[in-house]
Motif scaffolding. Structure first.
Motif, PDB file in Angstrom:
ATOM      1  N   GLY A   1       0.846  -1.192   0.000  1.00 25.31           N
ATOM      2  CA  GLY A   1       0.000   0.000   0.000  1.00 25.31           C
ATOM      3  C   GLY A   1       0.879   1.238   0.000  1.00 25.31           C
ATOM      4  N   LEU A   2       0.442   2.293  -0.692  1.00 27.20           N
ATOM      5  CA  LEU A   2       1.231   3.530  -0.738  1.00 27.20           C
ATOM      6  C   LEU A   2       0.285   4.720  -0.836  1.00 27.20           C
ATOM      7  CD1 LEU A   2       4.026   5.004  -1.222  1.00 27.20           C
ATOM      8  CD2 LEU A   2       3.564   4.714  -3.658  1.00 27.20           C
ATOM      9  N   VAL A   3       0.523   5.684   0.039  1.00 23.15           N
ATOM     10  CA  VAL A   3      -0.252   6.928  -0.020  1.00 23.15           C
ATOM     11  C   VAL A   3       0.743   8.082  -0.013  1.00 23.15           C
ATOM     12  CG1 VAL A   3      -1.833   8.452   1.246  1.00 23.15           C
ATOM     13  CG2 VAL A   3      -2.272   5.992   1.166  1.00 23.15           C
ATOM     14  N   VAL A   4       0.666   8.981  -0.968  1.00 22.65           N
ATOM     15  CA  VAL A   4       1.520  10.178  -0.968  1.00 22.65           C
ATOM     16  C   VAL A   4       0.619  11.393  -1.193  1.00 22.65           C
ATOM     17  CG1 VAL A   4       3.448  11.394  -2.079  1.00 22.65           C
ATOM     18  CG2 VAL A   4       3.528   8.906  -1.841  1.00 22.65           C
TER      19      VAL A   4
ATOM     20  N   GLY B   1       4.437  10.663   2.740  1.00 23.76           N
ATOM     21  CA  GLY B   1       3.591   9.504   2.443  1.00 23.76           C
ATOM     22  C   GLY B   1       3.780   8.402   3.455  1.00 23.76           C
ATOM     23  N   PHE B   2       2.943   7.398   3.353  1.00 22.58           N
ATOM     24  CA  PHE B   2       3.168   6.171   4.129  1.00 22.58           C
ATOM     25  C   PHE B   2       3.017   4.970   3.222  1.00 22.58           C
ATOM     26  CE2 PHE B   2      -1.466   6.880   5.122  1.00 22.58           C
ATOM     27  CZ  PHE B   2      -1.976   5.685   4.620  1.00 22.58           C
ATOM     28  N   ALA B   3       3.607   3.857   3.661  1.00 21.53           N
ATOM     29  CA  ALA B   3       3.532   2.621   2.874  1.00 21.53           C
ATOM     30  C   ALA B   3       3.397   1.453   3.836  1.00 21.53           C
ATOM     31  CB  ALA B   3       4.788   2.463   2.023  1.00 21.53           C
ATOM     32  N   PHE B   4       2.855   0.355   3.321  1.00 25.54           N
ATOM     33  CA  PHE B   4       2.771  -0.862   4.138  1.00 25.54           C
ATOM     34  C   PHE B   4       2.858  -2.088   3.241  1.00 25.54           C
ATOM     35  CE2 PHE B   4      -1.515   0.706   3.261  1.00 25.54           C
ATOM     36  CZ  PHE B   4      -2.128  -0.387   2.679  1.00 25.54           C
ATOM     37  N   GLY B   5       3.267  -3.208   3.823  1.00 26.99           N
ATOM     38  CA  GLY B   5       3.351  -4.465   3.069  1.00 26.99           C
ATOM     39  C   GLY B   5       2.964  -5.603   3.987  1.00 26.99           C
ATOM     40  N   PHE B   6       1.875  -6.306   3.626  1.00 23.74           N
ATOM     41  CA  PHE B   6       1.368  -7.367   4.492  1.00 23.74           C
ATOM     42  C   PHE B   6       1.393  -8.709   3.794  1.00 23.74           C
ATOM     43  CE2 PHE B   6      -0.144  -5.186   8.214  1.00 23.74           C
ATOM     44  CZ  PHE B   6      -0.063  -3.870   7.801  1.00 23.74           C
ATOM     45  N   GLY B   7       1.597  -9.768   4.580  1.00 22.91           N
ATOM     46  CA  GLY B   7       1.631 -11.117   4.016  1.00 22.91           C
ATOM     47  C   GLY B   7       0.222 -11.694   3.946  1.00 22.91           C
TER      48      GLY B   7
END
Ligand code: FA5
Length: 340
Positions: A214-217, A306-312
């Motif tokens: 996920g990425l939000v800027v 921005g923020f970012a996330f990475g989930f399994g």
């Protein structure tokens, strides 16, 4: 004197001629007599081991021809017998067409697919654009542009499936951040589900698994936005009772960085073997986009954050359905899949 091949062949032809070709059991008995474990042809084949090396090729050829001939004749006889039996059944009995037929089992969505769709649905509802990304990445997208220097441990051969020095199977979906930012101007919100690959394998680690990036800027984005969004998302996935926490962590491409945990679904946070008695289970990493990453794609870090996330995804599916082994999710075992 007749050789053993011809002897067995003529014995077979004679016995086949007296076998009823409308009786599958009789034909099968003939098959066992000649081709079974202790059958006449099988015994002949076993003799090859005791022959001198120069005799073996000729013997092998003859015995193979014999086996193929017997095999073929049995197949034809079996087909004839099956047909005759069916014909006999049809002529002697009657079919009750009012009886219910055999049920056709209804299929269901694979748990990984189902969760992926649910996640995509949630984020699309929040205005996120969905990207697909690519399985094969270059060093730039998988590492360099993500502020991961050449000596970073994640580049080690132990973790990464390299195709050549600069090309690899992607180890995470974070490269999609770079592809997206290279081709879109902020503000934007995007998620990218997809497969990733690592040299990794145990009960909770698979060499191929899925992540959702996920990425939000935008202007004025802070860690609080990230936290609010992910907490809402986790409640949607695991129910309102679930507890969540962030643990400080490190990713080269986010600063600050965190791991997100949810309360253990097996013991509701009391502590058990599955959560290593901590009461918590990790589902992914996240953080605010490092200004170096924004710089690498030409975005002004003074104006945008921005923020970012990475989930399994596999981990989330394991937690949701209390699956003890990650490999079960991709083993394609119908007995396992039918439960869903
Ligand atoms: C990453 O892959 C980062 N790219 C995540 C990220 C994205 C951080 C954006 C910050 C910003 P990590 O290596 O921790 O982080 O993997 C993320 C999740 O993938 C883990 O929490 C876990 O749920 C899952 N995961 C990692 N390795 C495996 C594996 N071998 N098998 C199954 N799931 C795995």
């Amino acid at each position: 004197m007749t050789n053993p091949f011809e002897l067995i062949k003529s014995q077979f032809v004679a016995e086949l001629a007296t076998t009823s070709l409308s009786d599958t059991a009789a034909v099968d008995a003939l098959r066992v007599k000649f081709l079974g474990k202790k059958g006449l042809v099988t015994e002949l084949m076993k003799q090859m081991g005791g022959l001198a090396a120069e005799e073996r090729p000729a013997f092998g050829k003859l015995v193979n021809v014999l086996k193929a001939e017997v095999d073929q004749a049995i197949e034809v006889a079996l087909a004839t017998a099956r047909e005759a039996e069916l014909e006999q059944k049809l002529n002697s009995g009657w079919v009750d067409i009012s009886l219910p037929g055999d049920g056709i089992g209804a299929g269901s969505l694979h748990p990984l697919y189902e969760i992926r769709e649910e996640i995509v649905d949630f984020f699309m509802g929040m205005g996120f654009h969905v990207e697909s990304g690519r399985d094969v990445e270059t060093d730039w997208y998988n590492f360099e542009a993500l502020n991961t220097p050449p000596d970073h441990p994640s580049r080690d051969m132990q973790d990464t499936f390299y195709l050549d020095k600069k090309v690899m199977l992607r180890t995470h979906t974070s490269g999609t951040q770079i592809h997206y930012m290279e081709t879109h101007k902020p503000p934007f919100r995007m998620i990218a589900p997809g497969h990733v690959f690592r040299v990794d394998s145990d009960a909770t680690h698979a060499p191929m698994f899925q992540q959702v990036e996920g990425l939000v800027v935008d202007r004025g984005i802070t860690f609080a936005h990230l936290k609010g969004l992910l907490f809402l998302w986790a409640k949607r996935l695991f129910g309102n009772e679930v507890k969540m926490r962030f643990r400080p962590s490190f990713f080269p491409f986010t600063e600050p960085s965190a791991e997100m945990d949810i309360s253990c679904v097996f013991c509701s946070g009391a502590g058990c073997r599955r959560c290593k008695h901590t009461g918590w289970m990790e589902i992914g990493g996240c953080g605010c986009v490092d200004p170096n990453v924004l710089k690498n794609v030409g975005i002004d870090g003074e104006e945008f954050t921005g923020f970012a996330f990475g989930f399994g995804l596999d981990r989330i599916a394991m937690l949701r359905h209390q699956v003890p082994e990650i490999g079960l999710l991709t083993a394609n075992d119908q007995r396992f899949l039918r439960q869903f």
